[in-house]
Design a protein around this motif. Sequence first.
Motif, PDB file in Angstrom:
ATOM      1  N   PHE A  59       3.458   4.922   6.913  1.00  0.00           N
ATOM      2  CA  PHE A  59       3.920   6.308   6.781  1.00  0.00           C
ATOM      3  C   PHE A  59       5.368   6.445   7.247  1.00  0.00           C
ATOM      4  O   PHE A  59       6.158   7.189   6.658  1.00  0.00           O
ATOM      5  CB  PHE A  59       3.017   7.252   7.574  1.00  0.00           C
ATOM      6  CG  PHE A  59       1.641   7.423   6.980  1.00  0.00           C
ATOM      7  CD1 PHE A  59       1.477   7.959   5.709  1.00  0.00           C
ATOM      8  CD2 PHE A  59       0.518   7.032   7.689  1.00  0.00           C
ATOM      9  CE1 PHE A  59       0.215   8.115   5.157  1.00  0.00           C
ATOM     10  CE2 PHE A  59      -0.751   7.192   7.146  1.00  0.00           C
ATOM     11  CZ  PHE A  59      -0.905   7.728   5.876  1.00  0.00           C
ATOM     12  N   SER A  88      -4.397   7.503   1.570  1.00  0.00           N
ATOM     13  CA  SER A  88      -3.785   7.952   2.834  1.00  0.00           C
ATOM     14  C   SER A  88      -4.719   7.668   4.005  1.00  0.00           C
ATOM     15  O   SER A  88      -4.273   7.235   5.079  1.00  0.00           O
ATOM     16  CB  SER A  88      -3.470   9.448   2.767  1.00  0.00           C
ATOM     17  OG  SER A  88      -2.474   9.720   1.799  1.00  0.00           O
ATOM     18  N   SER A 120       0.826  -1.205   0.000  1.00  0.00           N
ATOM     19  CA  SER A 120       0.000   0.000   0.000  1.00  0.00           C
ATOM     20  C   SER A 120       0.864   1.260   0.000  1.00  0.00           C
ATOM     21  O   SER A 120       0.509   2.273  -0.602  1.00  0.00           O
ATOM     22  CB  SER A 120      -0.938  -0.004   1.212  1.00  0.00           C
ATOM     23  OG  SER A 120      -0.207  -0.071   2.422  1.00  0.00           O
ATOM     24  N   GLY A 121       2.006   1.199   0.667  1.00  0.00           N
ATOM     25  CA  GLY A 121       2.903   2.343   0.704  1.00  0.00           C
ATOM     26  C   GLY A 121       3.573   2.595  -0.631  1.00  0.00           C
ATOM     27  O   GLY A 121       3.737   3.751  -1.057  1.00  0.00           O
ATOM     28  N   ILE A 162      -4.657   3.905   4.766  1.00  0.00           N
ATOM     29  CA  ILE A 162      -3.420   3.510   5.440  1.00  0.00           C
ATOM     30  C   ILE A 162      -3.410   4.005   6.888  1.00  0.00           C
ATOM     31  O   ILE A 162      -2.983   3.294   7.807  1.00  0.00           O
ATOM     32  CB  ILE A 162      -2.193   4.047   4.669  1.00  0.00           C
ATOM     33  CG1 ILE A 162      -2.062   3.298   3.334  1.00  0.00           C
ATOM     34  CG2 ILE A 162      -0.918   3.886   5.489  1.00  0.00           C
ATOM     35  CD1 ILE A 162      -0.970   3.836   2.429  1.00  0.00           C
ATOM     36  N   ALA A 163      -3.890   5.221   7.104  1.00  0.00           N
ATOM     37  CA  ALA A 163      -3.926   5.774   8.464  1.00  0.00           C
ATOM     38  C   ALA A 163      -4.796   4.926   9.390  1.00  0.00           C
ATOM     39  O   ALA A 163      -4.484   4.774  10.576  1.00  0.00           O
ATOM     40  CB  ALA A 163      -4.449   7.208   8.415  1.00  0.00           C
ATOM     41  N   ILE A 211       1.365  10.493  -3.645  1.00  0.00           N
ATOM     42  CA  ILE A 211       1.320  11.332  -2.451  1.00  0.00           C
ATOM     43  C   ILE A 211       1.873  12.746  -2.669  1.00  0.00           C
ATOM     44  O   ILE A 211       1.369  13.721  -2.099  1.00  0.00           O
ATOM     45  CB  ILE A 211       2.041  10.627  -1.281  1.00  0.00           C
ATOM     46  CG1 ILE A 211       1.763  11.367   0.033  1.00  0.00           C
ATOM     47  CG2 ILE A 211       3.542  10.496  -1.550  1.00  0.00           C
ATOM     48  CD1 ILE A 211       2.170  10.586   1.266  1.00  0.00           C
ATOM     49  N   SER A 215       7.048   9.974  -7.093  1.00  0.00           N
ATOM     50  CA  SER A 215       5.895  10.853  -7.282  1.00  0.00           C
ATOM     51  C   SER A 215       6.121  11.816  -8.442  1.00  0.00           C
ATOM     52  O   SER A 215       5.214  12.063  -9.246  1.00  0.00           O
ATOM     53  CB  SER A 215       5.615  11.650  -6.005  1.00  0.00           C
ATOM     54  OG  SER A 215       5.000  10.851  -5.027  1.00  0.00           O
ATOM     55  N   THR A 239      -4.803  10.282  -3.479  1.00  0.00           N
ATOM     56  CA  THR A 239      -3.957  10.602  -2.325  1.00  0.00           C
ATOM     57  C   THR A 239      -4.770  10.623  -1.036  1.00  0.00           C
ATOM     58  O   THR A 239      -4.369  10.042  -0.016  1.00  0.00           O
ATOM     59  CB  THR A 239      -3.265  11.961  -2.528  1.00  0.00           C
ATOM     60  OG1 THR A 239      -2.480  11.925  -3.725  1.00  0.00           O
ATOM     61  CG2 THR A 239      -2.368  12.286  -1.343  1.00  0.00           C
ATOM     62  N   ILE A 240      -5.931  11.267  -1.073  1.00  0.00           N
ATOM     63  CA  ILE A 240      -6.769  11.373   0.132  1.00  0.00           C
ATOM     64  C   ILE A 240      -7.325  10.013   0.544  1.00  0.00           C
ATOM     65  O   ILE A 240      -7.251   9.619   1.721  1.00  0.00           O
ATOM     66  CB  ILE A 240      -7.922  12.375  -0.104  1.00  0.00           C
ATOM     67  CG1 ILE A 240      -7.367  13.791  -0.267  1.00  0.00           C
ATOM     68  CG2 ILE A 240      -8.917  12.328   1.053  1.00  0.00           C
ATOM     69  CD1 ILE A 240      -8.394  14.803  -0.728  1.00  0.00           C
ATOM     70  N   LEU A 281       0.994   4.231  -2.727  1.00  0.00           N
ATOM     71  CA  LEU A 281       0.806   5.634  -2.346  1.00  0.00           C
ATOM     72  C   LEU A 281       1.966   6.505  -2.813  1.00  0.00           C
ATOM     73  O   LEU A 281       1.762   7.685  -3.133  1.00  0.00           O
ATOM     74  CB  LEU A 281       0.654   5.737  -0.829  1.00  0.00           C
ATOM     75  CG  LEU A 281       0.443   7.149  -0.257  1.00  0.00           C
ATOM     76  CD1 LEU A 281      -0.838   7.761  -0.830  1.00  0.00           C
ATOM     77  CD2 LEU A 281       0.368   7.109   1.267  1.00  0.00           C
ATOM     78  N   SER A 282       3.163   5.942  -2.874  1.00  0.00           N
ATOM     79  CA  SER A 282       4.330   6.728  -3.299  1.00  0.00           C
ATOM     80  C   SER A 282       4.142   7.306  -4.699  1.00  0.00           C
ATOM     81  O   SER A 282       4.725   8.334  -5.044  1.00  0.00           O
ATOM     82  CB  SER A 282       5.596   5.852  -3.272  1.00  0.00           C
ATOM     83  OG  SER A 282       5.573   4.872  -4.308  1.00  0.00           O
TER      84      SER A 282
END
Length: 291
Positions: free
Chosen positions: A211, A200, A31-32, A203-204, A39, A225, A196-197, A35-36
């Motif tokens: 993160f 993120s 997932s990270g 993941i949060a 983000i 990115s 991104t929203i 996101l990279s």
Amino acid sequence: MSWILFTLGAVIMQTVRNALQSKLSGAVNTSGVTLSRFILAPPIALAYLLILYNGTDSQLPQFSGSFIVVVLFASLLQIAATSLMVILFKQKNFAIGAGLAKSEALVAGVVGMLFFGSYLTPLGWAGIVIGGIAVFVLSSGNRLHGISLKTMAIGLACGTCFALTSLLVREASHMLNIQHTVAAAWVLLWVLCVQTISLSGYIALTKPFVFKQLVNAKNQVLAISTVSCLGSICWFTAMALQHVALVKTLGQLEVLLTLVLSHYWLKNAVTKREIIGLLLIGAAAIMVMWA
């Protein structure tokens, strides 16, 4: 023919991004790594949009409810496609899976014709089919024996998600009654912000440790990115100007670029199978450019 230049730019950027993400996948959760890609991209996309407005007389578009729905689906499908591609990076049969992921050109041609009103010439269809065969020849080699069905399924799902994303992006661009290049930039900004929203937030709530992994690899994340956003600018613009299937078939030159770098940089020998595959990709690219 400007779509050709944008597609070639996208090919270069995507090749670099995939290499960077593949390296990052060894130290960061799936997932990270996904996101990279998004983000840090929205500010770059916004800057590009402002530059376009500074050089044109385009008006601000009206965003309808249907436009927002299409953008949301495109955003989520691209997240799914990217996640599946990262999973492929971790598979033993990565080459097969990646080759099947490139089935997106053929999927885009069929789905585009059935549901999005796309019309392709016989020459265009021939190029798409030949391009698909070429990628499979290059990616499969002698590894078909014992291939993982799981990898095949992930590869095909990845290609389908990418194809649907591209078709929806083109559809969203054409919903805005402004110049195609500016419309594509608006769609890109919307998509990147949604991705991104949403990712993120996910993941949060579920994997906050990711993160920290991204912060530890901040230089790689910045590079991914940036390169990804520049590639998306090229992809989105090309797809706003031309049928998705043709853009994606020409985009298969990415495979050629990857092999060329492998042979000239890593000094790997060229096999007969690779020569055949490269010739087929070259033929497919010429056919779709003339279609």
